[in-house]
Design an enzyme around this catalytic site. Structure first.
Site, PDB file in Angstrom:
ATOM      1  N   GLU A   1      49.301  37.757  43.598  1.00 43.75           N
ATOM      2  CA  GLU A   1      48.524  36.540  43.357  1.00 43.75           C
ATOM      3  C   GLU A   1      49.341  35.526  42.585  1.00 43.75           C
ATOM      4  O   GLU A   1      50.440  35.826  42.089  1.00 43.75           O
ATOM      5  CB  GLU A   1      47.256  36.873  42.558  1.00 43.75           C
ATOM      6  CG  GLU A   1      47.590  37.433  41.163  1.00 43.75           C
ATOM      7  CD  GLU A   1      46.370  37.761  40.311  1.00 43.75           C
ATOM      8  OE1 GLU A   1      45.333  38.156  40.870  1.00 43.75           O
ATOM      9  OE2 GLU A   1      46.495  37.626  39.077  1.00 43.75           O
TER      10      GLU A   1
ATOM     11  N   HIS B   1      48.332  31.682  40.105  1.00 41.03           N
ATOM     12  CA  HIS B   1      47.289  30.827  39.535  1.00 41.03           C
ATOM     13  C   HIS B   1      47.918  29.867  38.547  1.00 41.03           C
ATOM     14  O   HIS B   1      49.077  30.054  38.143  1.00 41.03           O
ATOM     15  CB  HIS B   1      46.206  31.672  38.851  1.00 41.03           C
ATOM     16  CG  HIS B   1      46.715  32.929  38.207  1.00 41.03           C
ATOM     17  ND1 HIS B   1      47.516  32.901  37.089  1.00 41.03           N
ATOM     18  CD2 HIS B   1      46.601  34.236  38.547  1.00 41.03           C
ATOM     19  CE1 HIS B   1      47.829  34.149  36.767  1.00 41.03           C
ATOM     20  NE2 HIS B   1      47.306  34.981  37.637  1.00 41.03           N
TER      21      HIS B   1
ATOM     22  N   CYS C   1      47.442  41.981  28.410  1.00 42.20           N
ATOM     23  CA  CYS C   1      47.618  40.701  29.099  1.00 42.20           C
ATOM     24  C   CYS C   1      46.739  39.659  28.424  1.00 42.20           C
ATOM     25  O   CYS C   1      45.522  39.826  28.325  1.00 42.20           O
ATOM     26  CB  CYS C   1      47.256  40.841  30.570  1.00 42.20           C
ATOM     27  SG  CYS C   1      47.420  39.298  31.501  1.00 42.20           S
TER      28      CYS C   1
HETATM   29 MN    MN Z   1      47.549  37.225  37.492  1.00 47.39          MN
END
Ligand code: MN
Length: 147
Positions: A61, A63, A115
């Site tokens: 992914e 973003h 994270c």
């Molecule tokens: Mn990510």
């Protein structure tokens, strides 16, 4: 308010539920999520712990929002932009805006990492066929990716 969440066995924390990595999708495998800090107005970020079981992977992914990641369990690898990185315990990784990324537990052990993200963030984008073809034009990355 001050609070303390003590560490339990095996990378679990008191009163922190063990959740699915994402609510939907099938672009990942054998990965769990715990939100250690939900964020609040004075500190508008979330601190999550993800753990990928041996052989598993996160979604490929990208973003707009940033990630700051610290490996705290095991070893593995990540594809970030056009590189495949070996990750060892306590390595720290910053993933910039709109950078393709995928984590994999490729070393026969779990890969667990903290994270940090902004609370207000855009939804991850998955690669369309053209983006996937561009990524796969690098043979090293073609071999690494799981989609
Ligand atoms: Mn990510």
């Amino acid at each position: 308010m001050t609070s303390l969440s003590r560490k339990l066995e095996d990378f679990r924390w008191e009163e922190v539920p063990l959740l699915a990595y994402k609510q939907e999708g099938n672009t990942f495998r054998d990965i769990t999520r715990q939100t250690l800090f939900e964020g609040e107005p004075a500190l508008p970020c979330q601190w999550r712990y993800f753990e990928i079981a041996s052989g598993g992977h996160s979604s490929l992914e990208r973003h707009e929002h940033l990630h700051v990641v610290m490996i705290i369990r095991g070893r593995g690898q990540a594809m970030v932009a056009d590189r495949v990185l070996d990750l060892n315990t306590f390595d720290m990784l910053r993933i910039g805006a709109l950078t393709w990324h995928q984590f994999r537990a490729t070393r026969g052990e779990p890969l667990g990492f903290l994270c940090l993200v902004n609370i207000q963030r855009d939804r991850p984008q998955l690669p369309d066929p053209a983006a996937l073809a561009r990524l796969r034009s690098n043979p090293l990355i073609a071999d690494f990716l799981r989609v």
